[in-house]
Design a protein around this motif. Structure first.
Motif, mmCIF file in Angstrom:
data_model
loop_
_atom_site.group_PDB
_atom_site.id
_atom_site.type_symbol
_atom_site.label_atom_id
_atom_site.label_comp_id
_atom_site.label_asym_id
_atom_site.label_seq_id
_atom_site.Cartn_x
_atom_site.Cartn_y
_atom_site.Cartn_z
ATOM 1 N N LEU A 575 58.453 14.507 44.284
ATOM 2 C CA LEU A 575 59.518 14.225 44.860
ATOM 3 C C LEU A 575 60.403 15.620 45.067
ATOM 4 N N PRO A 576 61.402 15.602 45.914
ATOM 5 C CA PRO A 576 62.276 16.740 45.904
ATOM 6 C C PRO A 576 63.443 16.298 44.888
ATOM 7 N N ASN A 577 63.872 15.146 44.937
ATOM 8 C CA ASN A 577 64.953 15.050 43.908
ATOM 9 C C ASN A 577 64.661 13.524 43.048
ATOM 10 N N PRO A 578 63.856 13.779 41.981
ATOM 11 C CA PRO A 578 63.477 12.898 41.261
ATOM 12 C C PRO A 578 64.533 12.227 40.321
ATOM 13 N N ASP A 579 65.625 12.864 40.111
ATOM 14 C CA ASP A 579 66.658 12.309 39.197
ATOM 15 C C ASP A 579 67.506 11.304 39.950
ATOM 16 N N THR A 608 57.498 3.497 59.638
ATOM 17 C CA THR A 608 58.499 3.908 58.772
ATOM 18 C C THR A 608 59.086 5.311 58.793
ATOM 19 N N LEU A 609 58.155 6.204 58.596
ATOM 20 C CA LEU A 609 58.005 7.591 58.827
ATOM 21 C C LEU A 609 58.482 8.109 60.071
ATOM 22 N N PHE A 616 67.241 10.494 55.600
ATOM 23 C CA PHE A 616 68.495 10.371 54.723
ATOM 24 C C PHE A 616 67.905 10.105 53.139
ATOM 25 N N PHE A 617 66.858 9.617 53.102
ATOM 26 C CA PHE A 617 66.343 9.106 51.897
ATOM 27 C C PHE A 617 65.092 10.128 51.496
ATOM 28 N N PRO A 618 65.390 11.248 51.143
ATOM 29 C CA PRO A 618 64.388 12.480 50.985
ATOM 30 C C PRO A 618 63.307 11.989 49.732
ATOM 31 N N ASN A 619 63.680 11.186 48.757
ATOM 32 C CA ASN A 619 62.692 10.859 47.907
ATOM 33 C C ASN A 619 61.684 9.842 48.456
ATOM 34 N N VAL A 620 62.329 8.677 49.129
ATOM 35 C CA VAL A 620 61.432 7.534 49.936
ATOM 36 C C VAL A 620 60.533 8.221 50.812
ATOM 37 N N TYR A 621 60.966 9.443 51.675
ATOM 38 C CA TYR A 621 60.372 9.893 52.728
ATOM 39 C C TYR A 621 59.157 10.682 52.254
ATOM 40 N N ALA A 622 59.551 11.527 51.045
ATOM 41 C CA ALA A 622 58.292 12.223 50.644
ATOM 42 C C ALA A 622 57.362 11.290 49.950
#
Length: 693
Positions: A575-579, A608-609, A616-622
């Motif tokens: 993920l790009p921003n796991p935190d 969904t993709l 706008f939800f980079p973690n969900v997207y990844a």
């Protein structure tokens, strides 16, 4: 001056900060999507450290930025054009000047490559009988030679000059050169695909059943990935020689993927291997070795194969393999002939005279690939008496309607069906795999079906364990069913002949069929199914499938009461921003829970993709892009399954002696762009000495 704006989605903890003095002034709309803007979490992510640090702007820099934004557009374009020209002059290099002879050679090679590409895409073999018997003059030249002559006669100057400079009756292009050029074509086409996969990073490995090419067994390799348009694709990459033991085969596979193709196996997120017969055990060992080395490359069933067929193929018992090979013979025998299908329908009508509804259902089913379905074993039991009646009639051939080959094939099928070992094995498979039928069908369904299947595995295993704990009772019922079916077919109940040859029991010792089949069939089959389910649905695999609750329709079915946080750690490093994952997942649920009534919930990962706001939800997207590559999930878009369809068509349409690894890649990947200049350059570099000679 800073203001805190609270979203009207009743989520007071979600704050967005807007800098009104910034030239990037933004107004938060009423229907804004709640999200998290964290500009520091990526610093702790090793996969994101290469990104540039965000610079704090001073007051002076802000003023200069405003002035630049007010400059006329024309002036800006002129500056950009000037800078582009300057940069181009600094970096461009003149291509090396070619002599007339070198240009002629390049044009000649381009013509040859163009012919090879056409032959490959049209699935036309290069050679013919003339290559097998070169001294004979009764055969026409090879297809490659004939097409060369055709283009020369059509007035292609480059080929004509080359022809005039060669000796009479000499080959325009030797078989060795053709082979070299084919390898270059194959390499260039494959590289186009691999470049796309490298850009997407994550992929899964899928292998199909063995294919015979030039007298040797080869393993077909597919790679599954999500492309730049967020479309799941499965592309054919090539064949791997199936030689050596498990360790050698694994090393060769890894060498091919990493060293020759330049892919990083650390980005492999799944593997599926469709195999049958004696090679199943070897492929299972390969999968285990890959999973041990790359823990996230989870071993899964393949979406193109029904789970029950996959489980049956993985059982190495002789009786089970006879059933599965007979299924293939039946499918091949009837599927290619409407006349034979009509004969089977006639046999069904005779046997089911008193049950017209059942007869019509079976007649309709026999026109499908019923031997590959989830309920194929139940259907086989229903078909068995009609099948035996049909093939016996064809073998008798009283009206001399059928050819010798057809009657011989019918006899082989009849011999297999009329054996008690086949009957009892079929019944045991039918009853054992009835516990996994609904589970397997859900795995090939929509995202919601797969999610519920992942959560129902415990119940399936519980039922199978109950069968194992009470195997004497279950086997008694199953054996009685097999005996009754055999009696209807006039098949004697007996122990397999090979058992007596191998075991050589003491004189006078009688082996009871019921005890034999319980010990050597029922218990091993049930035990293997339990073990195989546990192996291919590992903890990591189930965690990934349970994260399908990220798909909005699944989320809605669960009343938005989901907890992906417990399973999402499997792909945390991807993920790009796991935190910010936990907060982002909460925002994702809030977004869909409070959507407008006119907005429908996407039901698949693909849908969904394709949403614009998903980024706008980079973690969900990844996360969804990685999850989508698992081979167990079906290809949602028919367009994405083109490679497999063309692969099957190539095998069906191409005789074994005409198959070629290189031509197969060209034919199956017909839509991949090809660069003739690149092929010429590659060939020249690889075989420069040959060209100089």
């Amino acid at each position: 001056m800073f203001f805190k704006i609270v979203s009207n989605r009743k989520a007071p903890h979600i704050l967005s900060t807007v800098v009104f003095q910034s030239p990037y002034r933004t107004v938060l709309k009423d229907n804004a999507v709640p999200t998290i803007f964290d500009l520091t979490s990526h610093l702790n992510n090793p996969h994101s450290r290469h990104r540039k640090r965000i610079k704090e702007l001073t007051e002076e820099e802000l003023e200069k930025m405003k002035e630049r934004r007010l400059e006329p557009c024309t002036e800006s374009m002129m500056i950009n054009n000037d800078s582009d020209i300057t940069e181009g002059q600094a970096t461009s290099e003149d291509p090396p000047t070619l002599t007339d002879e070198e240009k002629e050679v390049r044009d000649y090679l381009k013509s040859l490559f163009e012919i090879l590409v056409v032959l490959g895409k049209q699935n036309i073999p290069l050679n013919g009988h003339a290559e097998e018997d070169k001294e004979s003059t009764c055969f026409t030249p090879s297809n490659f030679q004939a097409l060369l002559e055709y283009r020369i006669n059509a007035g292609e100057e480059v080929l004509r000059k080359r022809f005039e400079s060669t000796a009479v009756n000499a080959e325009y292009c030797s078989s060795t050169q053709q082979k070299q050029m084919l390898e270059v074509c194959e390499s260039c086409i494959r590289e186009e695909l691999l470049q796309e996969i490298r850009e997407c990073r994550f992929f899964s490995l899928v292998t199909e059943d063995l294919v015979e090419i030039t007298g040797e067994c080869h393993l077909p390799l597919f790679l599954r990935f999500v492309d730049q348009s967020n479309c799941l694709r499965e592309e054919f990459i090539g064949f791997l020689p199936f030689e050596g033991d498990e360790e050698t085969l694994t090393e060769r596979l890894l060498f091919e993927i990493t060293e020759k193709w330049g892919l990083n196996m650390e980005y492999c997120r799944g593997q599926a291997h469709v195999s049958s017969g004696v090679f199943t055990k070897k492929m299972k060992s390969v999968a285990t070795r890959l999973a041990e080395k790359y823990s996230l490359a989870v071993h899964t069933p393949c979406s193109t194969c029904a789970l029950n067929i996959y489980l049956a193929n993985s059982i190495t018992l002789t009786g089970v393999q006879i059933v599965m090979s007979t299924f293939k013979k039946i499918d091949s025998f009837f599927s290619n002939s409407l006349v034979l299908q009509a004969e089977l329908e006639h046999a069904i009508s005779i046997f089911y005279q008193g049950n017209e509804e059942k007869a019509n259902d079976l007649k309709e089913t026999c026109h499908t690939s019923w031997t590959e379905r989830h309920d194929s074993f139940e259907l086989a039991v229903d078909f068995l008496e009609s099948l035996l009646l049909c093939v016996d009639s064809i073998h008798d051939n009283e009206d001399f309607k059928w050819s010798d080959q057809v009657t011989a094939d019918a006899y082989m099928i009849s011999e297999a069906l009329a054996d008690f070992e086949f009957v009892v094995t079929l019944v045991v498979l039918k009853n054992t795999l009835s516990f996994t039928r609904a589970f397997g069908k859900n795995l090939q369904g929509q995202a919601m079906d797969v999610y519920f299947a992942a959560n129902s595995l415990t119940a399936v295993l519980h039922s199978l364990n109950e069968v194992m704990d009470n195997v004497e009772v279950y086997h008694e019922f199953w054996f009685e069913e097999a005996v009754n079916l055999a009696a209807a077919l006039e098949i004697p109940v007996k122990v397999p002949r090979l058992y007596y040859r191998k075991q050589r029991p003491e004189a006078g010792m009688e082996i009871q069929p019921e005890s034999y089949y319980k010990e050597y069939l029922t218990i091993p089959v049930v035990g293997h199914v339990i073990k195989e389910l546990k192996d291919v649905f590992s903890e990591n695999h189930l965690k990934a499938l349970k994260c399908l609750s990220l798909v909005p329709s699944v989320m809605g079915q669960l009343k938005f009461n989901t907890s992906e946080e417990n399973n999402a750690d499997i792909y945390k490093n991807d993920l790009p921003n796991p935190d910010t994952l936990l907060a982002e997942l909460h925002c994702w649920r809030i977004k869909w829970k409070h959507r407008g009534k006119e907005i429908s919930l996407p039901s698949t990962i693909y849908e969904t993709l394709q949403l614009s706001e998903v980024k706008f939800f980079p973690n969900v997207y990844a996360f969804l892009k990685v999850l989508c590559t698992l081979p167990v999930l079906k290809l949602e878009n028919a367009k994405c399954n083109t490679a497999r369809k063309r692969f099957n068509a190539y095998l069906a349409d191409t005789p074994i002696n005409h198959r070629s690894k290189s031509l197969a890649l060209l034919n199956i990947n017909y839509d991949i762009k090809h660069d003739l200049d690149l092929m010429v350059d590659t060939y020249t570099k690889m075989y420069q000495e040959k060209e100089n000679e």
